[in-house]
Design a protein around this motif. Structure first.
Motif, short mmCIF file in Angstrom:
data_model
loop_
_atom_site.label_atom_id
_atom_site.label_comp_id
_atom_site.label_asym_id
_atom_site.label_seq_id
_atom_site.Cartn_x
_atom_site.Cartn_y
_atom_site.Cartn_z
N PHE A 197 0.83 -1.20 0.00
CA PHE A 197 0.00 0.00 0.00
C PHE A 197 0.87 1.26 0.00
O PHE A 197 1.38 1.67 1.05
N SER A 198 1.02 1.87 -1.17
CA SER A 198 1.62 3.20 -1.23
C SER A 198 0.61 4.26 -0.79
O SER A 198 0.99 5.30 -0.24
N TYR A 199 -0.64 3.99 -1.06
CA TYR A 199 -1.71 4.89 -0.63
C TYR A 199 -2.28 4.37 0.69
O TYR A 199 -3.21 3.56 0.72
N CYS A 200 -1.67 4.80 1.77
CA CYS A 200 -2.13 4.36 3.07
C CYS A 200 -1.75 5.41 4.11
O CYS A 200 -0.89 6.26 3.88
N GLY A 201 -2.40 5.33 5.24
CA GLY A 201 -2.12 6.26 6.31
C GLY A 201 -2.54 5.67 7.64
O GLY A 201 -3.05 4.54 7.72
N VAL A 202 -2.33 6.43 8.70
CA VAL A 202 -2.70 6.01 10.04
C VAL A 202 -3.48 7.15 10.68
O VAL A 202 -3.05 8.31 10.62
N LYS A 203 -4.62 6.84 11.26
CA LYS A 203 -5.41 7.81 11.99
C LYS A 203 -5.25 7.54 13.49
O LYS A 203 -5.46 6.41 13.93
N LEU A 204 -4.88 8.57 14.23
CA LEU A 204 -4.70 8.45 15.67
C LEU A 204 -5.80 9.20 16.40
O LEU A 204 -6.02 10.39 16.15
N LYS A 205 -6.47 8.51 17.29
CA LYS A 205 -7.45 9.11 18.20
C LYS A 205 -6.82 9.11 19.58
O LYS A 205 -6.60 8.04 20.17
N ILE A 206 -6.52 10.29 20.10
CA ILE A 206 -5.83 10.42 21.38
C ILE A 206 -6.82 10.99 22.39
O ILE A 206 -7.26 12.14 22.27
N ASP A 207 -7.18 10.18 23.35
CA ASP A 207 -8.20 10.58 24.32
C ASP A 207 -7.61 11.57 25.31
O ASP A 207 -6.92 11.19 26.26
N THR A 208 -7.88 12.84 25.11
CA THR A 208 -7.44 13.89 26.02
C THR A 208 -8.22 15.16 25.72
O THR A 208 -8.61 15.40 24.57
N ASP A 209 -8.43 15.95 26.75
CA ASP A 209 -9.06 17.25 26.59
C ASP A 209 -8.01 18.34 26.36
O ASP A 209 -8.35 19.49 26.08
N ARG A 210 -6.76 17.97 26.49
CA ARG A 210 -5.69 18.96 26.36
C ARG A 210 -5.48 19.34 24.89
O ARG A 210 -5.62 18.51 24.00
N HIS A 211 -5.11 20.57 24.69
CA HIS A 211 -4.83 21.05 23.34
C HIS A 211 -3.44 20.55 22.93
O HIS A 211 -2.43 20.87 23.56
N LEU A 212 -3.39 19.75 21.86
CA LEU A 212 -2.12 19.20 21.41
C LEU A 212 -1.46 20.06 20.33
O LEU A 212 -0.24 20.07 20.20
N GLY A 213 -2.28 20.76 19.57
CA GLY A 213 -1.75 21.59 18.49
C GLY A 213 -2.90 22.10 17.64
O GLY A 213 -4.00 21.54 17.65
N ASN A 214 -2.64 23.17 16.90
CA ASN A 214 -3.67 23.74 16.04
C ASN A 214 -3.99 22.81 14.88
O ASN A 214 -3.14 22.03 14.43
N GLU A 215 -5.24 22.89 14.41
CA GLU A 215 -5.60 22.10 13.23
C GLU A 215 -4.65 22.42 12.07
O GLU A 215 -4.29 23.58 11.85
N CYS A 216 -4.26 21.37 11.38
CA CYS A 216 -3.34 21.44 10.23
C CYS A 216 -1.88 21.64 10.65
O CYS A 216 -1.00 21.70 9.78
N ALA A 217 -1.60 21.71 11.96
CA ALA A 217 -0.21 21.84 12.39
C ALA A 217 0.56 20.58 12.02
O ALA A 217 0.05 19.46 12.20
N PRO A 218 1.78 20.72 11.50
CA PRO A 218 2.57 19.54 11.13
C PRO A 218 2.90 18.68 12.35
O PRO A 218 3.16 19.19 13.44
N VAL A 219 2.90 17.38 12.12
CA VAL A 219 3.31 16.40 13.13
C VAL A 219 4.62 15.79 12.66
O VAL A 219 4.73 15.36 11.51
N ARG A 220 5.61 15.75 13.55
CA ARG A 220 6.95 15.30 13.16
C ARG A 220 7.37 14.06 13.93
O ARG A 220 7.01 13.87 15.09
N ALA A 221 8.17 13.25 13.26
CA ALA A 221 8.88 12.13 13.88
C ALA A 221 10.32 12.20 13.41
O ALA A 221 10.58 12.37 12.20
N ASP A 222 11.25 12.16 14.35
CA ASP A 222 12.68 12.30 14.01
C ASP A 222 12.93 13.55 13.17
O ASP A 222 13.77 13.55 12.26
N GLY A 223 12.19 14.60 13.45
CA GLY A 223 12.39 15.87 12.76
C GLY A 223 11.71 15.99 11.42
O GLY A 223 11.66 17.08 10.85
N GLU A 224 11.15 14.91 10.90
CA GLU A 224 10.50 14.94 9.59
C GLU A 224 8.98 15.05 9.74
O GLU A 224 8.39 14.45 10.65
N VAL A 225 8.36 15.80 8.84
CA VAL A 225 6.90 15.92 8.85
C VAL A 225 6.29 14.62 8.34
O VAL A 225 6.55 14.20 7.21
#
Length: 484
Positions: A98-126
């Protein structure tokens, strides 16, 4: 097109060269329904294959370890025939690339993690972005073809490695631009900025007021449930009005929606109720001197019960914090008790494209139509999937419902995931299936492979069906069976 030297494994560790033969290294997983055979249910308990037929009346060949159809012209590695309750069935088994695939994360928290559309990084890469939050949960969308193949080689490699780790139940560290640092793992509580999250909110501020209104009546003069989305004020709220709550004269900073419901009382954050507040009194403008009285009591609480404070108005109608009265402690504890444990949910999402479908039938669109009409049941490693409506076969699956290490990768980069298509033999024939390659289930269990396979299997391993998963051959999966 991957060259593997004698005695070595390939770049993705999926295949090896043993004496000039291509060997699939992961054992083929055979699903066992121990509930049907009277055996003990231990979710996905693994045991080494001993050469015997799988015990019990129900077995199902999953695609984990089966191999793929690449380079796309050949039928699927396993096309297995079986008889279920007098009906001839066929299951087409293949690992999809699957080249066309992704992962959806549902994180149960009321805390603000980041603005909508904000980049998410792993090892510095988006590797993805923040998407729209849902009730009591923050949502991330990771992966996708643009991150896998549309950026730098490092971005593609890191994206692939991040998704693979999440799908196989490993821990992953993520950073959101302008937001939080996260440590996440499927089925485990998230760690946010170094702190373990314990619970998700019981509801928004308005819902919390409504749920607990009668329990607070007579114990306190006013209740404010602080929430980033909808802050609830008891005396103004309809729930309070219905049970005869007296006005308190409170005035709230924020945009009033309907009585007792306020938007935008503060900025999003990791404080009270998902706001940036450390002092909840900042959302109170004043108390109306025509209504409020000295000594009037006020309870302020968050939607998880994590934050709570008690106040009484002084002679100037200014709230002064006091020790929480014993009479209110049970209600705050009740909010906590009604919050569900915080978890990280990981859903793998992919589109089954033309190459995968051609391994099932010579007319790929026929498979799509059969899936859309529910004549064909789709599973992933034996786990149930959700198939999106509309064109194509776009599916999602909860990774915790698959056996361990069910996912792999290729250096394209792309993920490799199991997928199975089960239908009546007559329906398979009608959609132009590869009938010449159908093999009996007994032969598949004995270790035989179809002539279309260009590799041999390292072995087989039995796994027990999770008690939460429907059996792929179950009658409820097929409309023709339900109507019968």
């Amino acid at each position: 097109m991957c060259y593997i030297a004698a005695g070595r494994s390939g770049a993705c560790d999926r295949y090896a060269n043993e004496d000039g033969k291509l060997v699939r290294l992961d054992p083929l997983k055979i699903l066992e329904d121990t509930a049907q055979s009277g055996g003990e249910i231990v979710p996905f308990l693994e045991r080494e294959w001993d050469g015997e037929i799988v015990p019990g009346p129900e077995t199902f060949v999953t695609a984990i370890g089966a191999g793929t159809t690449y380079p796309d012209y050949k039928p699927a590695p396993f096309i297995v025939a079986s008889e279920i309750d007098g009906v001839d069935m066929v299951t087409v088994v293949t690992e999809g690339i699957f080249s066309y695939c992704g992962v959806k994360l549902k994180i149960d928290t009321d805390r603000h993690l980041g603005n909508e559309c904000a980049p998410v990084r792993a090892d510095g890469e988006v590797v993805g972005h923040v998407t729209t939050s849902e009730y009591g949960s923050q949502m991330l969308s990771l992966g996708g073809v643009h991150h896998l193949t549309g950026g730098s080689k490092k971005e593609g490699r890191v994206t692939c490695a991040t998704m693979l780790a999440l799908c196989n139940g490993e821990t992953v560290d993520l950073t959101i631009d302008g937001g939080s640092d996260l440590t996440v793992e499927a089925g485990k509580a998230p760690i946010i900025n170094g702190a373990l999250e314990e619970r998700m909110r019981v509801g928004c501020g308005s819902a919390t007021v409504g749920m607990f209104a009668s329990q607070w009546k007579g114990l306190v003069d006013e209740v404010v449930v602080v929430d980033d989305h909808i802050t609830g004020v008891m005396s103004e709220h309809q729930a309070g009005k219905v049970i005869g709550w007296e006005p308190s004269g409170i005035r709230i900073n924020g945009r009033r929606s309907t009585p007792g419901r306020y938007f935008q009382v503060a900025e999003p954050g990791t404080g009270w109720g998902g706001t940036d507040l450390t002092d909840p009194l900042k959302i109170i403008a004043a108390f109306d001197p025509k209504i409020a009285k000295p000594g009037q009591s006020l309870l302020m609480v968050s939607t998880t019960g994590e934050h709570a404070a008690y106040y009484e108005l002084d002679e100037n109608l200014v709230p002064v914090e006091k020790e929480m009265p014993e009479r209110l402690l049970p209600s705050v504890k009740r909010i906590e008790d009604n919050c569900e444990p915080a978890l990280t949910s990981v859903l793998f999402m992919a589109g089954a494209g033309g190459s995968l479908r051609s391994g099932v039938t010579e007319h790929p669109v026929g498979l799509t139509r059969s899936v859309q009409s529910a004549l064909t049941y789709v599973s992933s490693g034996g786990a149930p999937v959700y198939v999106w409506p509309g064109g194509g076969i776009t599916f999602m699956v909860d990774v915790t419902r698959l056996p361990k290490n069910a996912f792999g990768y290729v250096p394209t980069p792309a993920l490799v995931a199991p997928i199975e298509f089960t239908m009546r033999a007559d329906d398979y024939r009608a959609l132009g299936g590869h009938m010449d390659y159908v093999m009996p289930l007994s032969e598949a269990l004995e270790g035989k492979t179809g002539r279309q396979n260009d590799h041999i299997l390292k072995g087989r391993r039995g796994v027990n069906r999770s008690g939460d998963n429907p059996w792929p051959h179950g009658p409820d999966n097929y409309p023709w069976n339900r109507s019968a």
